[in-house]
Design a protein around this motif. Structure first.
Motif, short mmCIF file in Angstrom:
data_model
loop_
_atom_site.label_atom_id
_atom_site.label_comp_id
_atom_site.label_asym_id
_atom_site.label_seq_id
_atom_site.Cartn_x
_atom_site.Cartn_y
_atom_site.Cartn_z
N VAL A 23 16.15 -33.36 -0.27
CA VAL A 23 16.25 -34.40 -1.30
C VAL A 23 16.24 -33.70 -2.66
O VAL A 23 15.31 -32.97 -2.98
N SER A 77 12.04 -31.28 -1.05
CA SER A 77 12.48 -32.00 -2.24
C SER A 77 12.48 -31.05 -3.44
O SER A 77 11.59 -30.21 -3.57
N GLU A 100 19.24 -39.45 -6.85
CA GLU A 100 18.59 -38.92 -5.65
C GLU A 100 19.69 -38.54 -4.67
O GLU A 100 20.35 -39.39 -4.08
#
Length: 184
Positions: A33, A123, A159
């Motif tokens: 992510v 992430s 995102e």
């Protein structure tokens, strides 16, 4: 049948089930992510070589921290080498005790490859500029979430989800964070 043989007989299905679950989990591994944002509001005084954040920009940097802290923990933060991008990253970097890593916005393919290689399944936050965040999304293999980012739009949070399976396409979602930008 001995007690040990009986226990083995009972445990065999459990071991097989656990192995199957582990195999299924590894084939559907979490995507990487990548959060992509533009730096927060900067001082618009003409001819400043490296403008700082305004008080509104400082508030937006705190809002970014507050937006991302409850998410899956950010493992790395990348910023261009400007005061405004680094200041936007600083509150989250301090909260997570991470150093801010510089990247060259003219080398987005290199950054994307590094993230795929070093941060797979994790992430990451990338802070750039109005003329680089959509290109960053594209370098990661995702389409543009919006057609353009205006010079007075500071509140987009992209995102990008990059699957571990390179045959699958990356996806992107755009949302807003912090105070409403003047452009809205």
């Amino acid at each position: 049948m001995t007690r040990l043989s009986f226990l083995r007989l009972l445990l065999l299905p459990l071991v097989a089930f656990t192995t199957q679950c582990t195999t299924e989990r590894s084939t559907t591994a979490s995507p990487t992510v990548v959060y992509v944002v533009r730096h927060a509001e900067k001082d618009l005084t003409p001819n400043l070589p490296d403008p700082l954040l305004t008080p509104s920009g400082q508030q937006r940097a705190l809002a970014l921290r507050d937006s991302l802290l409850p998410q899956k923990p950010v493992a790395a933060i990348f910023s261009t080498a400007t005061s405004r991008t680094r200041a936007t990253a600083e509150p989250l970097a301090q909260a997570l005790k991470l150093s801010i890593q510089d990247y060259d916005p003219k080398q987005l393919a290199v950054l994307a490859a590094r993230i795929r290689r070093e941060y797979a399944g994790k992430s990451v936050l990338i802070i750039g500029h109005s003329n680089t965040i959509l290109e960053t999304s594209e370098a990661l293999g995702a389409p543009r979430a919006v057609p353009t980012i205006g010079d007075n739009e500071y509140d987009y949070l992209l995102e990008v989800k990059v699957p571990r399976d390179s045959t699958q396409a990356a996806t992107v979602a755009a949302r807003r964070y912090g105070a409403k930008s003047a452009a809205q």
